[in-house]
Design a protein around this motif. Structure first.
Motif: not given
Length: 589
Positions: A459-475, A485-497
């Protein structure tokens, strides 16, 4: 009077702590700070032998006859090469010699600098330990230098005797001797399971008289015998046990300090109320903020490390003694000595602090999603947490018993979580297996989704918030350019794969969809692996964590307005300048 060079000050102070008195000295300019400092100190007995090769062999004979370690010291460059033959002889005969090689500024290596060769690790496999000291510029360098010297000196008689090498770089020649007092250095001790019982009882007496003992359980696998021994120790000594889910330690007597020790939640003042007299630690890495917080108090707290291979792992920068044995052996031995009872005063104070955390009804976010999932994971399951957010947030909530929890925090990299989890799930097909993973970590390792050994227990749970939220969390997010580049924001979805690899795919973008997805995700009738993709937004995810901290943060904490003001100043003038300003006017970070 002693040299101004702090590296040599520490070496001299620690040689005294280890009671190493005899020194064979070869003339040279780079080691004058050491030579002139000790030749006037009555503690040391010095011998002058100009030829380094002869000096090394002389020291070998001296150490053999005295049956104790001897120091040899020389200047830099080819002088150090002349030690090679006697060092090799000492290694194969098992003779303890402390080889001190003076060196020049490492930035000048290979620049045709006078009297300079590459001396780092130069004796290779013919010494038991080789360390290269830092040039001391600040407190961190001082700590690092002290630890490295201890590491070297501890190896002189560890599992057999032999030589050790300490290389001492310096920026410039130093001929000033105006220091009256050596620094107060700490000698790290190492105790083995077969050492004299009287030695062990000395440490037992310290534990017996301690009012506040904190046992910190690092990452490890489930072990019922260890659980039983630790539980007995808890009953007999005035201690509290700090556990995380990755510790896989029984939770009926352990406290999860993940929230209340996080530096973003608790003030130094608040944490100082719970600083123990003695810390006992074992296991692997520790994720929670307790690591960072306890380092602030390292000068006031003794740290007992249980480390089976005897390595120096100074997690809290306060290491006093290494117990070279298994945690089971350590707790068993201490339990045998004791017939007292834990008064639970320290435990109750810490438990009250942990219980003071206020848990709200979360807005839709990755916190909300992880909460809904981890509370439903059935007993006896496997749970793998990819790094940072997955670990941090899962530790906010209570999970069912008998869940084996894993995470790749030995290195703390984002790669490989999916693959490791699938290996764990494949090892026991009868156990339900759950992975909580972020989008960057998943897409990094997504090829593992097509492995042919994936079963319906996955069972896999993917939290897809479109990038590295840790960089927001760590300010670390500064402006919209940070998303490039820092948060590597994207719009990729895992569904098809995911669907192309025979997973049952479900998704959720709000509370209603997530609640509905839970039924399918936890169904007992799934005949194929299940993949749940939860879509959230990383900026609001990070803000939700801070809103949670703000809600239950102790009253003595700086207000949210002050915190945001400090962040604004850092953003305006830069973090380094802001910290210097705060230090200048006496404000804590």
């Amino acid at each position: 009077m002693y040299t101004e060079l702090k590296t040599y000050q520490q070496i001299i102070a620690l040689l005294k702590k280890y009671n190493i008195k005899n020194c064979v000295l070869s003339a040279g300019s780079r080691n004058v700070p050491f030579v002139h400092s000790i030749e006037k100190d009555p503690f040391f007995k010095c011998y002058s032998i100009v030829d380094e090769r002869s000096a090394g062999y002389f020291a070998l004979g001296l150490a053999q006859e005295l049956n104790e370690p001897v120091v040899i010291s020389c200047t830099s460059s080819t002088a150090t090469c002349n030690y090679w033959p006697p060092v090799a002889e000492a290694y194969y005969q098992g003779v303890p010699i402390v080889v001190l090689t003076s060196d020049r500024n490492p930035s000048m290596l290979g620049q045709w600098e006078d009297q300079m060769i590459d001396q780092v690790g130069m004796y290779d496999r013919h010494v038991k330990k080789s360390v290269n000291l830092p040039i001391i510029n600040d407190e961190d360098d001082e700590y690092f230098c002290e630890r490295l010297i201890n590491e070297a000196l501890l190896e002189l008689d560890h599992h057999g005797k032999g030589p050790v090498h300490i290389n001492i770089p310096m920026k410039s020649y130093n001929n000033s001797f105006n220091v009256k007092k050596l620094p107060d250095v700490k000698k790290i001790n190492r105790i083995c399971i077969n050492d004299n019982e009287n030695v062990w009882k000395e440490y037992y007496n310290e534990l017996k008289s301690a009012k506040n003992i904190l046992v910190v359980c690092g990452q490890g696998l489930p072990n019922k015998e260890l659980d039983a021994k630790l539980k007995e120790f808890f009953k007999k000594f005035n201690c509290a046990v700090s556990t995380e889910y990755m510790s896989n330690i029984g939770y009926d007597y352990g406290l999860n300090l993940n929230i209340v020790m996080d530096p973003r939640y608790a003030t130094t003042k608040k944490v100082s109320e719970y600083v123990p007299d003695i810390i006992i630690s074992f296991g692997g890495n520790v994720f929670s903020g307790i690591k960072e917080q306890l380092r602030k108090f390292y000068k006031n707290t003794k740290h007992y490390l249980i480390q089976e291979d005897g390595r120096v792992v100074d997690l809290f920068k306060s290491l006093d003694t290494i117990f070279e044995c298994s945690p089971i052996d350590f707790f068993d031995k201490m339990n045998q000595y004791s017939n007292k009872r834990n008064n639970k005063e320290y435990f109750n104070r810490l438990k009250e602090y942990v219980d003071s955390v206020i848990y709200p009804q979360y807005n839709y976010s990755h916190i909300y999603a992880i909460e809904q999932i981890v509370k439903r994971i059935p007993e006896g399951s496997i749970l793998h947490l990819s790094i940072n957010d997955s670990i941090r947030i899962t530790n906010f909530f209570k999970i069912n018993k008998d869940i084996t929890t894993y995470a790749n925090i030995g290195t703390h990299g984002i790669d490989g979580s999916l693959s490791s989890f699938l290996g764990q799930a494949a090892a026991n097909k009868d156990r339900k297996a759950y992975l909580i993973i972020g989008d960057l970590a998943y897409f990094y390792d997504m090829n593992a989704t097509r492995l042919n050994c994936i079963n319906s227990n996955v069972h896999i749970i993917l939290i897809n918030n479109e990038g590295g939220s840790e960089f927001y969390f760590n300010r670390m997010w500064k402006d919209e350019y940070s998303d490039l580049h820092t948060t590597a924001r994207h719009h990729t979805k895992a569904k098809g794969w995911v669907e192309s690899n025979n997973f049952k795919y479900i998704s959720a973008s709000n509370k209603e969809e997530l609640d509905e997805a839970m039924t399918t995700f936890f169904s007992q009738n799934n005949d194929k692996p299940v993949f749940l993709e939860v879509f959230t937004e990383m900026k609001s995810d990070a803000e939700e964590i801070y809103s949670f901290y703000d809600l239950s943060r102790p009253k003595d904490f700086k207000s949210e307005t002050v915190r945001k003001s400090k962040e604004f100043i850092k953003k305006t003038i830069g973090q380094e300048k802001a910290e210097k300003l705060a230090k200048k006017i006496g404000i804590k970070k």
